[in-house]
Design an enzyme around this catalytic site. Structure first.
Site, mmCIF file in Angstrom:
data_model
loop_
_atom_site.group_PDB
_atom_site.id
_atom_site.type_symbol
_atom_site.label_atom_id
_atom_site.label_comp_id
_atom_site.label_asym_id
_atom_site.label_seq_id
_atom_site.Cartn_x
_atom_site.Cartn_y
_atom_site.Cartn_z
ATOM 1 N N LYS A 183 0.864 -1.192 0.000
ATOM 2 C CA LYS A 183 0.000 0.000 0.000
ATOM 3 C C LYS A 183 0.890 1.228 0.000
ATOM 4 O O LYS A 183 1.848 1.296 0.781
ATOM 5 C CB LYS A 183 -0.898 -0.037 1.233
ATOM 6 C CG LYS A 183 -1.926 1.078 1.330
ATOM 7 C CD LYS A 183 -2.786 0.903 2.595
ATOM 8 C CE LYS A 183 -3.892 1.927 2.714
ATOM 9 N NZ LYS A 183 -4.711 1.722 3.925
ATOM 10 N N SER A 200 -9.624 1.945 2.982
ATOM 11 C CA SER A 200 -8.708 2.624 2.094
ATOM 12 C C SER A 200 -7.715 1.705 1.388
ATOM 13 O O SER A 200 -7.121 2.117 0.383
ATOM 14 C CB SER A 200 -7.924 3.686 2.865
ATOM 15 O OG SER A 200 -7.099 3.089 3.835
ATOM 16 N N SER A 209 -9.817 -0.334 7.257
ATOM 17 C CA SER A 209 -9.233 -0.173 5.919
ATOM 18 C C SER A 209 -8.543 -1.406 5.360
ATOM 19 O O SER A 209 -8.209 -1.425 4.175
ATOM 20 C CB SER A 209 -8.236 0.990 5.918
ATOM 21 O OG SER A 209 -8.912 2.206 5.839
#
Lengths: 114, 536
Positions: B97, B173, B197
């Site tokens: 990420k 996210s 997330s």
């Protein structure tokens, strides 16, 4: 659910409060951005309104984080030893404006001392 | 059906690699081929107008690092040929990420303000995964600074699409993480969970998402959002891989004082050994959901999607059949306050953390003429931040202001204590329930369409209603796939355990996986994968 919950106020963030927050936040906003953000702020404050209605004992401690740290799990203090850094140039190279090994900034607002 | 290497779980790849049936370079080439087939045009910060083709592709990666991965793969193949141990994740393709620093790569946080930032060091969990032999395929998209639940707030567009239906969001996210793993563009991903997330996108994309206990994994090198909540963890194909990845990345770190000084359980390496019989709780408070009514400031009650509730009930039945004890009606009455308290706590921490972006030390700097330093700050932040960071900063400023702090911030931190106490009561070994874990839905619904919620920040935050309580409490939680809904979209179920109980919690998740091994839905591939496999 009928009626309006006590203390509910659709427009807590007035234009004046909003301008103050924008100044504190060091932001420059376009007019359409400002309108959207103020609308959403008021929406969010209305969504968290119920927090105000929870009966909370004054003695109830706060939780600044979920998992309690105690002697067995808390990280110990690091040994106080110096380690030579090797990344200074890599870090400096990320600065948007340099003069030699100095980071350049525009005029810093100041007042002459009387 | 013979599966492509890029669709296999990591533990299977490592096994075949160690037997020398395949090479790390072959694994990498399989992933490269899948990326070429499904990824679509690369997301950028240029002005974006959606093209029809964008809604058929995954767009998971902000930056690909296939050269780095190639060097790593070749090193692993050399180590194997020389008879050396190549590591527990040797040859396993990893998507990071883009909120983690990886030395020498762009680390953007999906924000214009960091779009050209090259990290001078690597985050601890990344360094540990690479050390264990993972191949770093690239940096995947996310909501800007992780602020969102759909991945649409990224400054890098097109946004990722859900591999099961790319017109829908992958969640957020860690949307790029879950989409990449589901689409075979990576085998594992390193994500972060602050209000859900990792788990919410995992549920939307039909993969496993593990939020470890706060403190289990170091946050060093993670670009901070809400420091008392941020938790790095893996997104994987199955529970075994989640345990293996956690085992590698967990443990004390002298560079993060919140990393707990606890050894990493060996049992993460073999969940199936001596799996105990567990007490697993169901709570009505995770099925009846309270949403705010914007017009009145009151609340209205809505049930969780019936297909998702049915998946949780079926899981409870299967676990009961397997000899575990199901405890019904566990009260978790403060679940409903999770999102309101989060609105306050996370915004205060975000506003504080985002003050460092000023156009001076690193990142974007407004290039025009400015009168003084204050104007440089305002213009840099005005252009560099998208709407969601601006909103979070303003909210954080308001609720931590001197006049309001007692009513908002102090109160929210006390409500957090109430939420934590719900879990302590449920897990108390001498209490009424004595649970090893709770079993709940992960999300109130399955993946929604791109554009359906974006902009309405209250509705978007309520997507995290069932995941955020574990973040407040710091306890570990994992979302695993539990079937498909009537539209063919993945359903996620969640296990939540007491502090540092990842082994037991993952054993419960693994027990469900074993009980459903023969299920028909497990053989159905995401739409983009099926199309790629058929050569469409």
């Amino acid at each position: 659910m009928t009626g309006t919950s006590p203390g509910f106020d659709r427009e807590r963030i007035t234009s004046e409060i909003f301008s103050h927050l924008v100044e504190l936040a060091a932001l420059e906003l376009k007019a359409d951005e400002a309108e959207y953000l103020r609308h959403e702020l008021n929406g969010q404050l209305n969504a968290i309104h119920e927090l105000e209605n929870i009966v909370i004992d004054d003695q109830l401690p706060i939780s600044s984080h979920g998992v309690p740290y105690h002697g067995a799990t808390a990280a110990g203090l690091r040994e106080d030893v110096s380690e030579p850094g090797s990344l200074a140039d890599d870090i400096l190279n990320q600065a948007p404006q340099l003069e030699g090994r100095y980071v350049v900034v525009p005029d810093i607002p100041h007042r002459e001392l009387e | 059906m013979r599966q492509a290497l890029c669709d296999l779980p990591g533990h299977e790849l490592v096994k075949r690699l160690r037997r020398k049936e395949i090479s790390a370079v072959e694994i990498l080439e399989s992933v490269r081929g899948r990326i070429e087939a499904v990824e679509g045009r690369a997301p950028t910060t240029e002005p974006y107008s959606a093209q029809p083709a964008d809604l058929e592709r995954v767009h998971a990666y902000i930056t690909l690092s296939l050269d780095r991965a190639r060097q790593q793969a070749e090193a692993i193949d050399r180590a194997l040929a020389a008879g050396e141990d190549p590591g527990p994740l040797a040859g396993v393709p990893l998507a990071v990420k883009d909120i983690f620093c990886v030395r020498g790569t762009r680390s953007t946080a999906a924000s214009r303000i960091l779009q050209d930032f090259i990290s001078p060091y690597s985050a601890t969990p990344v360094a540990r995964l690479e050390q264990a032999g993972a191949l770093t395929i690239g940096k995947v998209n996310l909501d800007e600074f992780t602020f969102g639940s759909s991945n649409e707030s990224s400054a890098f567009l097109p946004p990722p699409g859900n591999p099961w239906d790319p017109r829908r969001v992958p969640g957020g996210s860690s949307g790029g993480s879950a989409a990449a793993v589901a689409a075979g563009e990576a085998t594992i991903s390193l994500g972060t969970d602050t209000s859900g997330s990792i788990r919410q996108p995992a549920a939307y994309c039909g993969v496993v998402g593990l939020k470890p206990t706060y403190g289990r994994v170091s946050r060093y090198g993670l670009i901070a959002f809400a420091s008392s909540l941020d938790c790095p963890g893996p997104v994987t194909r199955d529970v075994t891989d989640a345990a293996l990845a956690l085992k590698v990345m967990a443990g004390p770190d002298p560079r993060d004082a919140t990393a707990a000084n606890l050894p990493v359980p060996e049992a993460l390496g073999d969940l199936d050994q001596s799996a105990p019989k567990l007490r697993i709780g169901l709570s009505p408070d995770y099925f009846r959901l309270q949403y705010p009514e914007p017009s009145t400031g009151g609340l209205s009650e809505r049930p969780v999607d019936p297909e998702i509730e049915a998946a949780v009930r079926r899981a409870a039945d299967l676990l009961s059949d397997a000899g575990h004890t199901i405890v019904e009606n566990v009260p978790m009455p403060n679940t409903r306050y999770g999102v309101p308290a989060y609105f306050v706590i996370s915004r205060v921490e975000a506003a504080s953390n985002l003050h460092r972006y000023d156009g001076v030390k690193y990142g974007y700097r407004y290039p025009g003429e400015v009168a003084d330093l204050r104007e440089l700050y305002r213009r840099t932040r005005g252009v560099g931040f998208g709407l969601q960071p601006k909103l979070r900063i303003l909210m954080g400023m308001y609720v931590s202001g001197e006049e309001y702090e007692k009513d908002y911030y102090q109160r929210a931190l006390r409500v957090r204590t109430l939420i934590r106490r719900d879990f302590e009561r449920a897990f108390d070994p001498h209490g009424d329930f004595r649970l090893d874990c709770l079993l709940t839905p992960t999300t109130p619904s399955t993946a929604f369409e791109i554009g359906a919620l974006y902009g309405d920040t209250v509705s978007m935050q309520y997507v995290d209603l069932l995941t955020v309580p574990a973040d407040h409490a710091g306890v570990p939680a994992v979302s695993i796939p539990a079937g498909l809904d009537g539209r063919g979209l993945p359903i996620g179920i969640q296990f939540i355990g007491p502090d540092f109980s990842e082994v037991r919690m993952l054993q419960a998740a693994r027990a469900f996986e074993q009980a459903t091994e023969g299920d028909e839905w497990r053989r159905i591939q995401p739409r983009v994968v099926a199309a790629a496999s058929a050569g469409v």
